[in-house]
Design an enzyme around this catalytic site. Sequence first.
Site, mmCIF file in Angstrom:
data_model
loop_
_atom_site.group_PDB
_atom_site.id
_atom_site.type_symbol
_atom_site.label_atom_id
_atom_site.label_comp_id
_atom_site.label_asym_id
_atom_site.label_seq_id
_atom_site.Cartn_x
_atom_site.Cartn_y
_atom_site.Cartn_z
ATOM 1 N N ALA A 233 38.284 27.829 36.815
ATOM 2 C CA ALA A 233 39.796 28.003 37.450
ATOM 3 C C ALA A 233 40.646 29.075 36.955
ATOM 4 C CB ALA A 233 40.943 26.574 37.364
ATOM 5 N N GLY A 237 45.186 31.353 39.858
ATOM 6 C CA GLY A 237 45.447 32.184 41.037
ATOM 7 C C GLY A 237 45.043 31.353 42.375
ATOM 8 N N LYS A 238 43.523 30.904 42.307
ATOM 9 C CA LYS A 238 42.967 30.543 43.615
ATOM 10 C C LYS A 238 43.405 28.898 43.684
ATOM 11 C CE LYS A 238 39.356 33.799 43.670
ATOM 12 N NZ LYS A 238 39.631 34.354 42.444
ATOM 13 N N CYS A 354 33.717 38.630 42.085
ATOM 14 C CA CYS A 354 34.372 39.567 42.436
ATOM 15 C C CYS A 354 33.480 40.851 42.153
ATOM 16 C CB CYS A 354 35.538 39.927 41.820
ATOM 17 S SG CYS A 354 35.702 39.395 39.988
#
Length: 401
Positions: A233, A237-238, A354
């Site tokens: 986590a 943000g997500k 990412c």
Amino acid sequence: MELIHRNLAIGIHDALQETFFEKNKYADKVIERLLKANRKWGSQDRAVVSEIFYNIIRWKKRLEYYMGEGVKPNNIYKLIIAYLLWSKTNYKKFEEFDGIKIADILTKLKKNTVPTKAIEHSIPDWLAETLEKELGPKWEKEMLALNEQAPTVLRANSLRTTTKELISDLSDENIVSYPIKNYPDAVQLEEKKNVFLTTAFKEGLFEVQDASSQKIGYFLDVKEGQRVVDACAGAGGKTLHLAALMQNKGQIIALDIFEWKLAELKRRAKRAGAHNIETRMIADNKVIKRLHEKADRLLIDAPCSGLGVLKRNPDSKWKIDQDFIDRIKKEQQQILQDYSKMLKKGGKMVYATCSILPSENNLQVDEFIKNNPNFKMIKDEKVMPSEGYDGFYMALIERFS
């Protein structure tokens, strides 16, 4: 853009020295501290310092070529001069620039050519090889995009507002923004502003989150009332996006190996009004074991090379190497193997990074599914930096037995 105040040049010098030569110092935090320490600088000064600082980090290898030597703690002013000359930035000749020979720099600039692709795109040689090997001829198109400045994108917090209302609220605070087509919660700023000082931020109306990153919450296909585990986590943000998509109904268990990141997540969740999130630190394997076969949805936002987000973290290309990528790939495989056990039969998970390297992305998923025949991939998506936002990969995987 011009550099005409000596204290700004000194600030840029010190921030570059810290970023390049001190251990575990990251550009975003270094610049944040510099600007905090110089509260008297006006918004124009702050913009000049930030832009020059980040551009020098971004173009370091190319600037070293113009300088004719590598960056060292004692030649950073020469690096700054090389940038100012290359970018045709107007500057004053401060005493710190005395004795720097600029003739050789100007000679190279006049030639208007550089000897290698790695120098042209300002990346380490090993990275140019890796990108070419993994992406083929299109690697340069992606590198061009990664050398641009990232836009500032916000995610409207649907627990408290809508994109339309947020745009209006920001406008009241003299910040111009607009919606992004096909991104239901995204709002992009017309120009860079410090949004953390706004009333809208303090009231939890938005989070700063890139448009590509916002795709992942939707990709996981969460439903109200489910039990969702966000296994990596971080500062959340997500996680916060998932809470909004679930309208605070059901349970989100946010896991991370760092206590301080989860503390930050709790702070952010409070501000956002997201109260279906429970944080648990992964201190040992027991934390994962207790959740075996308990999750309806699982998000594995895996640690990765970060090559998809060089727009916003240009210093990371100087801090990683091929060994790091090889290590992280082993870690990704291990995390997929261990954490996927938290998924119920019939549950779905998203593996996301990412990164833009297939070896960290679809090849990892192929390997996992080959070793775990009770899982199947439903769909995956590659978001490339040349599309305008951060580079991301996401795969939706179902456990069917």
